[in-house]
Design a protein around this motif. Structure first.
Motif, PDB file in Angstrom:
ATOM      1  N   PHE A  32       0.901  -1.295  -0.081  1.00  0.00           N
ATOM      2  CA  PHE A  32      -0.081  -0.010  -0.031  1.00  0.00           C
ATOM      3  C   PHE A  32       0.935   1.140  -0.015  1.00  0.00           C
ATOM      4  O   PHE A  32       0.546   2.102  -0.813  1.00  0.00           O
ATOM      5  CB  PHE A  32      -0.952   0.023   1.004  1.00  0.00           C
ATOM      6  CG  PHE A  32      -1.923   1.497   1.346  1.00  0.00           C
ATOM      7  CD1 PHE A  32      -2.876   1.513   0.609  1.00  0.00           C
ATOM      8  CD2 PHE A  32      -1.322   2.329   2.211  1.00  0.00           C
ATOM      9  CE1 PHE A  32      -3.641   2.570   0.450  1.00  0.00           C
ATOM     10  CE2 PHE A  32      -2.121   3.495   2.231  1.00  0.00           C
ATOM     11  CZ  PHE A  32      -3.224   3.509   1.470  1.00  0.00           C
ATOM     12  N   ILE A  33       1.911   1.243   0.786  1.00  0.00           N
ATOM     13  CA  ILE A  33       2.738   2.475   0.815  1.00  0.00           C
ATOM     14  C   ILE A  33       3.339   2.799  -0.578  1.00  0.00           C
ATOM     15  O   ILE A  33       3.723   3.737  -0.912  1.00  0.00           O
ATOM     16  CB  ILE A  33       3.826   2.240   2.141  1.00  0.00           C
ATOM     17  CG1 ILE A  33       3.266   2.405   3.454  1.00  0.00           C
ATOM     18  CG2 ILE A  33       5.160   3.181   1.728  1.00  0.00           C
ATOM     19  CD1 ILE A  33       4.043   2.031   4.582  1.00  0.00           C
ATOM     20  N   SER A  34       3.869   1.753  -1.185  1.00  0.00           N
ATOM     21  CA  SER A  34       4.492   1.594  -2.607  1.00  0.00           C
ATOM     22  C   SER A  34       3.410   2.231  -3.419  1.00  0.00           C
ATOM     23  O   SER A  34       3.763   3.025  -4.242  1.00  0.00           O
ATOM     24  CB  SER A  34       4.919   0.264  -2.932  1.00  0.00           C
ATOM     25  OG  SER A  34       5.990  -0.091  -2.145  1.00  0.00           O
ATOM     26  N   GLN A  35       2.355   1.792  -3.430  1.00  0.00           N
ATOM     27  CA  GLN A  35       0.989   2.396  -4.158  1.00  0.00           C
ATOM     28  C   GLN A  35       0.765   3.591  -3.964  1.00  0.00           C
ATOM     29  O   GLN A  35       0.787   4.581  -4.804  1.00  0.00           O
ATOM     30  CB  GLN A  35      -0.028   1.347  -3.950  1.00  0.00           C
ATOM     31  CG  GLN A  35      -1.345   2.018  -4.773  1.00  0.00           C
ATOM     32  CD  GLN A  35      -2.729   1.335  -4.294  1.00  0.00           C
ATOM     33  OE1 GLN A  35      -2.730   0.534  -3.441  1.00  0.00           O
ATOM     34  NE2 GLN A  35      -3.817   1.754  -4.890  1.00  0.00           N
ATOM     35  N   ALA A  36       1.001   4.471  -2.749  1.00  0.00           N
ATOM     36  CA  ALA A  36       0.715   5.619  -2.400  1.00  0.00           C
ATOM     37  C   ALA A  36       1.903   6.467  -2.816  1.00  0.00           C
ATOM     38  O   ALA A  36       1.680   7.578  -3.466  1.00  0.00           O
ATOM     39  CB  ALA A  36       0.669   5.756  -1.006  1.00  0.00           C
ATOM     40  N   LYS A  37       3.239   5.814  -2.900  1.00  0.00           N
ATOM     41  CA  LYS A  37       4.154   6.528  -3.423  1.00  0.00           C
ATOM     42  C   LYS A  37       4.253   6.935  -4.842  1.00  0.00           C
ATOM     43  O   LYS A  37       4.499   7.751  -5.522  1.00  0.00           O
ATOM     44  CB  LYS A  37       5.544   5.770  -3.067  1.00  0.00           C
ATOM     45  CG  LYS A  37       6.938   6.488  -3.303  1.00  0.00           C
ATOM     46  CD  LYS A  37       8.148   5.926  -3.037  1.00  0.00           C
ATOM     47  CE  LYS A  37       9.265   6.388  -3.679  1.00  0.00           C
ATOM     48  NZ  LYS A  37       9.351   6.441  -5.232  1.00  0.00           N
ATOM     49  N   GLN A  38       3.691   5.781  -5.658  1.00  0.00           N
ATOM     50  CA  GLN A  38       3.476   5.816  -7.213  1.00  0.00           C
ATOM     51  C   GLN A  38       2.635   6.794  -7.467  1.00  0.00           C
ATOM     52  O   GLN A  38       2.817   7.542  -8.370  1.00  0.00           O
ATOM     53  CB  GLN A  38       3.023   4.572  -7.781  1.00  0.00           C
ATOM     54  CG  GLN A  38       4.346   3.568  -7.558  1.00  0.00           C
ATOM     55  CD  GLN A  38       3.809   1.970  -7.905  1.00  0.00           C
ATOM     56  OE1 GLN A  38       2.649   1.727  -8.297  1.00  0.00           O
ATOM     57  NE2 GLN A  38       4.427   1.106  -7.646  1.00  0.00           N
ATOM     58  N   THR A  39       1.456   6.803  -6.542  1.00  0.00           N
ATOM     59  CA  THR A  39       0.352   7.871  -6.883  1.00  0.00           C
ATOM     60  C   THR A  39       0.979   9.329  -6.713  1.00  0.00           C
ATOM     61  O   THR A  39       0.878  10.294  -7.583  1.00  0.00           O
ATOM     62  CB  THR A  39      -0.975   7.720  -6.053  1.00  0.00           C
ATOM     63  OG1 THR A  39      -1.234   6.375  -6.330  1.00  0.00           O
ATOM     64  CG2 THR A  39      -1.778   8.729  -6.134  1.00  0.00           C
ATOM     65  N   ALA A  40       1.687   9.675  -5.733  1.00  0.00           N
ATOM     66  CA  ALA A  40       2.367  10.735  -5.374  1.00  0.00           C
ATOM     67  C   ALA A  40       3.328  11.188  -6.614  1.00  0.00           C
ATOM     68  O   ALA A  40       3.438  12.440  -6.848  1.00  0.00           O
ATOM     69  CB  ALA A  40       3.124  10.777  -4.117  1.00  0.00           C
TER      70      ALA A  40
END
Length: 355
Positions: free
Chosen positions: A239-247
């Motif tokens: 999830f954190i990786s997904q959030a980083k990619q979105t950012a």
């Protein structure tokens, strides 16, 4: 009116006002007051967990003083809220505590980042607590949120001064000062929703919101970079990786508007994340904190949407906020699955009671 009559009127008003204040403290708290107190309690408990670790790792005396003041402020707020909860016979939220922080873990973030992030958090506190104060009626709750505004303003100003002195504060770009007052003369000012044709330059308010969004996303990106190194749960890590990619994706889109105007972009240039793989916080705290910041970004997009006058920019904000809302949904589902989402106080379920 004689001096004696004026004194009598003054005494009468003081007695009446005091009685009103007393009665307000005795009335049943409103849903708004309970909701804002509940949210504030979780946020301040979370803040204490982060600040205890930041203070323990801080060596710069200027930065340490601000972080320690922020920790003292949050600790006092928790005590005050517990007194209020007890006075209204409301259960104290579980929130976060000693099991969610390890001050002995290796340093994960640079001191400059911890100060920048503390400043950002108190900026959002000022926004949220001003609403909390304006929707409260009980004197004890109003007194609490009023004090929160005062102390958060103090912490924010001290953090700003230290960052400025050390050359670490990213400021919004400057624009040419106009030589006269002007008015909008036709609808071309609003531009095209597809960004076609000759779009007018960004105005000062639009630039401010773009830069604010970028600063928040960059700080969240740094947080996620560090937390991805230390979380134990693979689901949380994904999830954190997904959030980083979105950012990353949204930062590129937002920066394109500044590039088109040849405006400088806010960039966090310092080495902000160490190579530590020791987690200073529980997976629960990390996950909950990331979702709180995501919710803050959603609120920022809403504010930005209501304060811009270019159709293409409004369309971009609307698309980006939908992406973040999808991310927030995934985060909420993961927290529910993990048993980490504490339920907000709610009204009675009348249908269930009747049946």
């Amino acid at each position: 009116m004689s001096d004696l009559q004026q004194q009598h009127q003054c005494n009468t008003e003081q007695v009446l006002f005091g009685a009103v204040q007393h009665n307000l403290s005795d009335i049943l708290p409103s849903a708004s007051e309970v909701g804002h107190l509940w949210t504030s309690y979780l946020a301040e408990c979370m803040s204490v967990c982060f600040l205890k670790y930041y203070v323990a790792k801080s060596k710069d005396p200027d930065i340490h003083a601000v972080l320690q003041r922020a920790l003292d402020v949050s600790s006092q707020r928790i005590n005050t809220m517990e007194d209020i909860f007890n006075s209204i016979h409301h259960p104290i939220p579980e929130a976060y505590g000693e099991n969610d922080v390890d001050v002995n873990a290796k340093q994960l973030f640079s001191e400059s980042f911890t100060l920048q992030y503390t400043r950002l958090m108190h900026k959002f506190i000022l926004i949220n607590y001003s609403k909390s104060l304006s929707t409260s009626s009980r004197s004890d709750v109003r007194r609490y949120f009023s004090e929160c505004l005062n102390t958060s303003q103090e912490v924010h100003q001290k953090a700003t001064e230290v960052l400025l002195a050390k050359g670490l504060l990213e400021k919004c770009p400057s624009i040419m000062i106009p030589d006269r007052v002007d008015f909008v003369h036709n609808t071309d000012y609003l531009g095209s929703i597809l960004g076609l044709g000759n779009q007018r330059p960004l105005n000062a308010i639009e630039i401010s919101h773009i830069v604010t969004l970028m600063e928040t996303k960059q700080l969240l990106k740094t947080l996620n970079l560090g937390y991805a190194q230390v979380v134990k749960s693979e689901k949380v890590k994904r999830f954190i990786s997904q959030a980083k990619q979105t950012a990353d994706k949204q930062l590129k889109k937002l920066s394109s508007y500044l590039e088109d105007e040849d405006l400088p972009q806010p960039i966090l240039t310092a080495n902000l994340v160490t190579d530590s793989t020791e987690s200073p916080h529980s997976d629960k705290l990390i996950m909950c904190h990331v979702t709180v910041v995501i919710a803050t970004i959603i609120a920022e997009y809403g504010l930005s949407l209501s304060n811009n006058a270019r159709k293409d920019l409004a369309a971009t904000f609307a698309n980006l906020v939908m992406e973040v809302l999808s991310l927030a949904k995934d985060g909420a589902e993961l927290m529910i699955e993990s048993g980490w989402l504490e339920k907000v106080p709610q009204t009675a379920n009348r249908k269930e009671l009747i049946n």
